[in-house]
Scaffold this motif. Sequence first.
Motif, PDB file in Angstrom:
ATOM      1  N   ILE A 193      -5.336 -14.737  -0.897  1.00  0.00           N
ATOM      2  CA  ILE A 193      -3.886 -14.735  -0.724  1.00  0.00           C
ATOM      3  C   ILE A 193      -3.509 -16.002   0.028  1.00  0.00           C
ATOM      4  N   ILE A 194      -2.862 -16.925  -0.659  1.00  0.00           N
ATOM      5  CA  ILE A 194      -2.389 -18.148  -0.016  1.00  0.00           C
ATOM      6  C   ILE A 194      -0.932 -17.894   0.343  1.00  0.00           C
ATOM      7  N   HIS A 195      -0.657 -17.720   1.617  1.00  0.00           N
ATOM      8  CA  HIS A 195       0.646 -17.173   2.010  1.00  0.00           C
ATOM      9  C   HIS A 195       1.328 -18.028   3.069  1.00  0.00           C
ATOM     10  N   ASP A 196       2.619 -17.831   3.172  1.00  0.00           N
ATOM     11  CA  ASP A 196       3.438 -18.529   4.149  1.00  0.00           C
ATOM     12  C   ASP A 196       2.896 -18.286   5.559  1.00  0.00           C
ATOM     13  N   ARG A 197       2.800 -19.360   6.323  1.00  0.00           N
ATOM     14  CA  ARG A 197       2.229 -19.255   7.676  1.00  0.00           C
ATOM     15  C   ARG A 197       3.142 -18.510   8.638  1.00  0.00           C
ATOM     16  N   ARG A 198       4.419 -18.380   8.307  1.00  0.00           N
ATOM     17  CA  ARG A 198       5.368 -17.786   9.251  1.00  0.00           C
ATOM     18  C   ARG A 198       5.327 -16.267   9.289  1.00  0.00           C
ATOM     19  N   ASP A 199       4.780 -15.643   8.245  1.00  0.00           N
ATOM     20  CA  ASP A 199       4.740 -14.182   8.169  1.00  0.00           C
ATOM     21  C   ASP A 199       3.477 -13.748   7.438  1.00  0.00           C
ATOM     22  N   PRO A 200       2.956 -12.575   7.756  1.00  0.00           N
ATOM     23  CA  PRO A 200       1.825 -12.049   6.977  1.00  0.00           C
ATOM     24  C   PRO A 200       2.309 -11.605   5.604  1.00  0.00           C
ATOM     25  N   PRO A 201       1.405 -11.480   4.645  1.00  0.00           N
ATOM     26  CA  PRO A 201       1.800 -10.963   3.326  1.00  0.00           C
ATOM     27  C   PRO A 201       2.407  -9.570   3.467  1.00  0.00           C
ATOM     28  N   PRO A 202       3.347  -9.200   2.589  1.00  0.00           N
ATOM     29  CA  PRO A 202       4.055  -7.921   2.722  1.00  0.00           C
ATOM     30  C   PRO A 202       3.362  -6.768   2.012  1.00  0.00           C
ATOM     31  N   PHE A 203       2.051  -6.771   1.991  1.00  0.00           N
ATOM     32  CA  PHE A 203       1.325  -5.687   1.338  1.00  0.00           C
ATOM     33  C   PHE A 203      -0.002  -5.482   2.048  1.00  0.00           C
ATOM     34  N   ASP A 204      -0.539  -4.290   1.868  1.00  0.00           N
ATOM     35  CA  ASP A 204      -1.812  -3.904   2.475  1.00  0.00           C
ATOM     36  C   ASP A 204      -2.869  -3.901   1.379  1.00  0.00           C
ATOM     37  N   LEU A 259       0.259  -6.624 -10.342  1.00  0.00           N
ATOM     38  CA  LEU A 259       0.586  -6.372  -8.934  1.00  0.00           C
ATOM     39  C   LEU A 259       0.733  -4.893  -8.585  1.00  0.00           C
ATOM     40  N   ASP A 260      -0.347  -4.168  -8.763  1.00  0.00           N
ATOM     41  CA  ASP A 260      -0.408  -2.777  -8.300  1.00  0.00           C
ATOM     42  C   ASP A 260      -0.807  -2.807  -6.826  1.00  0.00           C
ATOM     43  N   LEU A 261       0.166  -3.126  -5.954  1.00  0.00           N
ATOM     44  CA  LEU A 261      -0.091  -3.360  -4.531  1.00  0.00           C
ATOM     45  C   LEU A 261       0.670  -2.362  -3.670  1.00  0.00           C
ATOM     46  N   ARG A 262       0.125  -2.116  -2.483  1.00  0.00           N
ATOM     47  CA  ARG A 262       0.782  -1.238  -1.503  1.00  0.00           C
ATOM     48  C   ARG A 262       1.694  -2.103  -0.623  1.00  0.00           C
ATOM     49  N   PHE A 263       2.924  -2.259  -1.049  1.00  0.00           N
ATOM     50  CA  PHE A 263       3.857  -3.096  -0.303  1.00  0.00           C
ATOM     51  C   PHE A 263       4.241  -2.412   0.999  1.00  0.00           C
ATOM     52  N   ALA A 292      -1.104   1.993 -12.827  1.00  0.00           N
ATOM     53  CA  ALA A 292      -0.737   1.700 -11.445  1.00  0.00           C
ATOM     54  C   ALA A 292      -0.664   2.999 -10.650  1.00  0.00           C
ATOM     55  N   HIS A 293      -0.842   2.885  -9.346  1.00  0.00           N
ATOM     56  CA  HIS A 293      -0.720   4.047  -8.465  1.00  0.00           C
ATOM     57  C   HIS A 293       0.753   4.408  -8.291  1.00  0.00           C
ATOM     58  N   ALA A 294       1.064   5.674  -8.469  1.00  0.00           N
ATOM     59  CA  ALA A 294       2.458   6.108  -8.377  1.00  0.00           C
ATOM     60  C   ALA A 294       3.070   5.761  -7.024  1.00  0.00           C
ATOM     61  N   ALA A 295       2.292   5.908  -5.946  1.00  0.00           N
ATOM     62  CA  ALA A 295       2.822   5.637  -4.607  1.00  0.00           C
ATOM     63  C   ALA A 295       3.237   4.178  -4.455  1.00  0.00           C
ATOM     64  N   ASN A 296       2.567   3.279  -5.177  1.00  0.00           N
ATOM     65  CA  ASN A 296       2.890   1.856  -5.084  1.00  0.00           C
ATOM     66  C   ASN A 296       4.202   1.503  -5.778  1.00  0.00           C
ATOM     67  N   THR A 367       7.572   5.146 -13.836  1.00  0.00           N
ATOM     68  CA  THR A 367       6.369   5.956 -13.710  1.00  0.00           C
ATOM     69  C   THR A 367       5.137   5.138 -14.065  1.00  0.00           C
ATOM     70  N   PRO A 368       3.964   5.558 -13.637  1.00  0.00           N
ATOM     71  CA  PRO A 368       2.753   4.820 -13.984  1.00  0.00           C
ATOM     72  C   PRO A 368       2.477   4.726 -15.473  1.00  0.00           C
ATOM     73  N   THR A 369       3.053   5.644 -16.274  1.00  0.00           N
ATOM     74  CA  THR A 369       2.830   5.608 -17.710  1.00  0.00           C
ATOM     75  C   THR A 369       3.713   4.604 -18.411  1.00  0.00           C
ATOM     76  N   GLY A 370       4.714   4.104 -17.712  1.00  0.00           N
ATOM     77  CA  GLY A 370       5.552   3.029 -18.255  1.00  0.00           C
ATOM     78  C   GLY A 370       6.391   3.465 -19.426  1.00  0.00           C
ATOM     79  N   ALA A 371       5.811   3.473 -20.621  1.00  0.00           N
ATOM     80  CA  ALA A 371       6.600   3.646 -21.842  1.00  0.00           C
ATOM     81  C   ALA A 371       7.309   4.968 -21.905  1.00  0.00           C
ATOM     82  N   ALA A 372       6.816   5.994 -21.199  1.00  0.00           N
ATOM     83  CA  ALA A 372       7.464   7.299 -21.257  1.00  0.00           C
ATOM     84  C   ALA A 372       8.661   7.400 -20.339  1.00  0.00           C
TER      85      ALA A 372
END
Length: 375
Positions: A193-204, A259-263, A292-296, A367-372
């Motif tokens: 993750i090459i990220h802005d030095r002023r803040d940490p990335p917004p995901f875990d 980007l299936d990330l935990r923001f 993708a994870h539904a919680a994400n 939803t994680p299934t997208g098309a539905a």
Amino acid sequence: MTATHPSPFIIPVRDNQPLRLLAGPEAMERIRRDGLHEDLFDVVAGASGGAKWLGLTRLDQALFGRWFRSRTRPLHMVGSSIGTWRFACLSQPDPVAACKRFEDAYLDYAVEPPVTSAELTDHCRQFLEIIFGADGVAHMVEHPFMRQSILAVRGRGPVRPGSRLGLGAGLAAAGLANSINRRGVGLFFQRTIIHDRRDPPPFDCSGDFPSQRVALTVGNAVAALLASSAVPFVFDGVAALEGALPGLYLDGGILDYHLDLRFTAPGLVLYPHFSDRIVPGWFDKPLRWRRAHAANLSRTLLICPSANFTAGLPHGKIPDRGDFKRMQTAARQRYWRQAVAETDRLADYWLEAVEKDRVPDLLAPLTPTGAAAGR
């Protein structure tokens, strides 16, 4: 601002709308309660996808030509591959002009085989020069409110600089490992993750893949963008990334395709996307069951072309990298220009929906299934 809208359990069917507005549960609740406005969002997400970004360029211009112009608090731009290039355009003092420069250059691009990965990589550098001009890199790195998080991967094991055989072996082994468990890809690739030095990335990203964080600087920004989009065997990987561990750096979509990330940022995630399906990693594209994870998705508003809109495009699809092989240059350029011109309808639909406060009424479940979703 408080708005009253139909019950979230009543989802109207709109077969002719060009744009779908899909919201996770928390995003839907907040937008229906408060209406849609730019201050709801703390993150903008940008997926890998090569030439498919052409389906979004006019929508990007509509969004960022009007929104976020007077922003003061951070807006995190999280992307992999071509998503990071879109954000490089949007981080310029005139984002619409930068998007148009990139769009025009991309639509005019002509390349005839045989061509080497080194030559294609040099063409990528030329595209970045068109986007950035003389001082655009500094504008991106030092933007007053945008905070870039550029996702790439660092090769592990056999994947190392100067070894095409090792790269091929590592990709094959990673694909096999991924079919068993997605975390197996981490044996061969480390998220970077090459990220802005002023803040940490917004995901875990703890607990899913081995990761390293690298401060984004004027000195490594171009290399980071090249690494994030370095499709193996198509473009050259980056063998030296300032501030990062030694290794070969490649396309961030290998791990983070859509980007299936935990923001973790408290606001919502704005996700202009070319599809209603979120594919976690590059190796997951043929695995329809890998979702993708539904919680994400809970705080995400995903904006994408509808299936009917896409079917109505020339060739019934959004442009993609395979068009370089399927079409002669003149035919491809003509098709791409026609398809991009059609996407003005997406921008117009979005702007009208926002102006008339119709977005809360147009939401369907993401939803994680997208098309539905929304049917």
